[in-house]
Design an enzyme around this catalytic site. Structure first.
Site, PDB file in Angstrom:
ATOM      1  N   ARG A  13      25.886   0.248 -49.141  1.00  0.00           N
ATOM      2  CA  ARG A  13      25.431   1.631 -49.300  1.00  0.00           C
ATOM      3  C   ARG A  13      25.824   2.125 -50.673  1.00  0.00           C
ATOM      4  O   ARG A  13      26.967   1.974 -51.087  1.00  0.00           O
ATOM      5  CB  ARG A  13      26.136   2.537 -48.273  1.00  0.00           C
ATOM      6  CG  ARG A  13      25.540   2.521 -46.940  1.00  0.00           C
ATOM      7  CD  ARG A  13      25.921   3.710 -46.100  1.00  0.00           C
ATOM      8  NE  ARG A  13      27.284   4.213 -46.228  1.00  0.00           N
ATOM      9  CZ  ARG A  13      27.762   5.231 -45.541  1.00  0.00           C
ATOM     10  NH1 ARG A  13      26.980   5.876 -44.703  1.00  0.00           N
ATOM     11  NH2 ARG A  13      28.986   5.636 -45.671  1.00  0.00           N
ATOM     12  N   THR A  46      24.178   8.090 -53.247  1.00  0.00           N
ATOM     13  CA  THR A  46      22.918   8.451 -52.578  1.00  0.00           C
ATOM     14  C   THR A  46      22.878   8.005 -51.121  1.00  0.00           C
ATOM     15  O   THR A  46      22.011   8.456 -50.362  1.00  0.00           O
ATOM     16  CB  THR A  46      21.734   7.788 -53.294  1.00  0.00           C
ATOM     17  OG1 THR A  46      21.848   6.352 -53.119  1.00  0.00           O
ATOM     18  CG2 THR A  46      21.742   8.094 -54.789  1.00  0.00           C
ATOM     19  N   ASP A  88      36.337  -2.671 -45.532  1.00  0.00           N
ATOM     20  CA  ASP A  88      37.570  -2.697 -46.325  1.00  0.00           C
ATOM     21  C   ASP A  88      38.796  -2.908 -45.447  1.00  0.00           C
ATOM     22  O   ASP A  88      39.700  -3.675 -45.800  1.00  0.00           O
ATOM     23  CB  ASP A  88      37.717  -1.392 -47.115  1.00  0.00           C
ATOM     24  CG  ASP A  88      36.925  -1.434 -48.412  1.00  0.00           C
ATOM     25  OD1 ASP A  88      36.721  -2.545 -48.951  1.00  0.00           O
ATOM     26  OD2 ASP A  88      36.492  -0.371 -48.875  1.00  0.00           O
ATOM     27  N   ASP A 106      36.498   2.887 -43.554  1.00  0.00           N
ATOM     28  CA  ASP A 106      35.563   1.843 -43.984  1.00  0.00           C
ATOM     29  C   ASP A 106      35.929   0.529 -43.290  1.00  0.00           C
ATOM     30  O   ASP A 106      36.927  -0.117 -43.642  1.00  0.00           O
ATOM     31  CB  ASP A 106      35.634   1.686 -45.513  1.00  0.00           C
ATOM     32  CG  ASP A 106      34.558   0.756 -46.034  1.00  0.00           C
ATOM     33  OD1 ASP A 106      34.334  -0.307 -45.417  1.00  0.00           O
ATOM     34  OD2 ASP A 106      33.935   1.079 -47.069  1.00  0.00           O
TER      35      ASP A 106
HETATM   36  C1  PRP Z   1      29.157   0.211 -44.299  1.00  0.00           C
HETATM   37  C2  PRP Z   1      29.189  -0.309 -42.884  1.00  0.00           C
HETATM   38  C3  PRP Z   1      27.742  -0.453 -42.516  1.00  0.00           C
HETATM   39  C4  PRP Z   1      27.105   0.682 -43.288  1.00  0.00           C
HETATM   40  C5  PRP Z   1      26.841   1.820 -42.375  1.00  0.00           C
HETATM   41  O1  PRP Z   1      28.973  -0.853 -45.164  1.00  0.00           O
HETATM   42  O2  PRP Z   1      29.904  -1.502 -42.764  1.00  0.00           O
HETATM   43  O3  PRP Z   1      27.184  -1.691 -42.910  1.00  0.00           O
HETATM   44  O4  PRP Z   1      28.031   1.069 -44.317  1.00  0.00           O
HETATM   45  O5  PRP Z   1      26.281   2.889 -43.048  1.00  0.00           O
HETATM   46  P1  PRP Z   1      24.786   3.389 -42.812  1.00  0.00           P
HETATM   47  O6  PRP Z   1      24.535   3.402 -41.333  1.00  0.00           O
HETATM   48  O7  PRP Z   1      24.800   4.766 -43.413  1.00  0.00           O
HETATM   49  O8  PRP Z   1      23.863   2.461 -43.543  1.00  0.00           O
HETATM   50  P2  PRP Z   1      29.440  -0.788 -46.686  1.00  0.00           P
HETATM   51  O9  PRP Z   1      28.323  -0.360 -47.581  1.00  0.00           O
HETATM   52  O10 PRP Z   1      30.713  -0.004 -46.800  1.00  0.00           O
HETATM   53  O11 PRP Z   1      29.684  -2.314 -47.022  1.00  0.00           O
HETATM   54  P3  PRP Z   1      30.840  -3.309 -46.503  1.00  0.00           P
HETATM   55  O12 PRP Z   1      30.494  -3.671 -45.089  1.00  0.00           O
HETATM   56  O13 PRP Z   1      30.726  -4.451 -47.445  1.00  0.00           O
HETATM   57  O14 PRP Z   1      32.165  -2.590 -46.592  1.00  0.00           O
END
Ligand code: PRP
Length: 206
Positions: A101, A105, A200, A197
């Site tokens: 994400r 945005t 993380d 998160d």
């Molecule tokens: C986070 C989480 C999901 C997503 C959810 O990933 O693990 O994949 O965001 O958000 P959404 O429903 O608004 O799309 P992140 O981008 O933090 O990546 P990561 O899993 O590598 O930490």
């Protein structure tokens, strides 16, 4: 169609996951137990066919999985669900989709995609522990549809109502299984109360 696990052990482990003082080692263990519960609940989407099996004493009826199963974790956080699902469904093939994400945005960006060839009867478990805005899951569902997936079940640990509504708006017939449905998203797109998160905290990269 939304299923929320109703299980005291899962509720205990969700509490461990939420606790900001939980270190990564304990976070991984709790996530593993929640993943086992999610995988067991997901078993109701799996069809079997009967076969004959010989015990040491006599022949009797048994069961085997009747179709292809594919696990598709959304990297990185989805990795936390793979071990439990592959333990309970050793027949499954495993693909990966890397989505991130944009922190400003909240738009979904794809950085990797490796989905094994799908069969008409493939059952795909889309694994992403956090369903926040639903953007990542929706993106992955679009990819899976492009690859010919007909049967998909979304598996999450914690979801926001906004994310569930988003997915149900575009995929009204999809099954979603979660272990907790939280209150809302905050202004940064984080699930409240949530657990922070997941990627993380699972990987120890805070
Ligand atoms: C986070 C989480 C999901 C997503 C959810 O990933 O693990 O994949 O965001 O958000 P959404 O429903 O608004 O799309 P992140 O981008 O933090 O990546 P990561 O899993 O590598 O930490």
């Amino acid at each position: 169609m939304l299923t929320i696990l109703d299980n005291p052990l899962v509720q205990r482990d969700i509490t461990v996951l939420r606790d900001k003082s939980t270190p990564p080692s304990r976070f991984r263990d709790a996530m593993q137990r929640v993943a086992i519960a999610l995988a067991l609940e997901s078993a109701r989407f799996v069809y079997t066919r009967t076969l004959r099996v010989e015990t040491p004493l006599e022949e009797t009826e048994g069961h085997e999985i009747a179709h292809d199963i594919v696990l598709l974790p959304v990297l990185r956080a989805g990795m936390s669900l793979v071990q439990a699902f592959s333990l309970l469904m050793p027949e499954a093939r495993i693909g990966y989709i890397g989505l991130q994400r944009d922190e400003e945005t909240l738009a979904t960006q794809e950085y990797y995609c490796s989905i094994p060839p799908l069969h008409p009867d493939s059952l795909v478990f889309l694994l992403d522990p956090m369903l926040a805005t639903g953007g990542s899951v929706r993106f992955a569902l679009q990819r899976l549809e492009q690859r010919g997936a007909h049967r998909i079940v979304v598996i999450s640990v914690i979801a926001a109502p906004e994310g569930i509504q988003h997915i149900e708006q575009f995929y009204p017939h999809i099954h979603i299984v979660v272990s907790a449905l939280d209150r809302c998203l905050n202004e940064h797109g984080f699930i409240m109360p949530g657990l922070g998160d997941a990627g993380d905290r699972y990987h120890g990269t805070l």
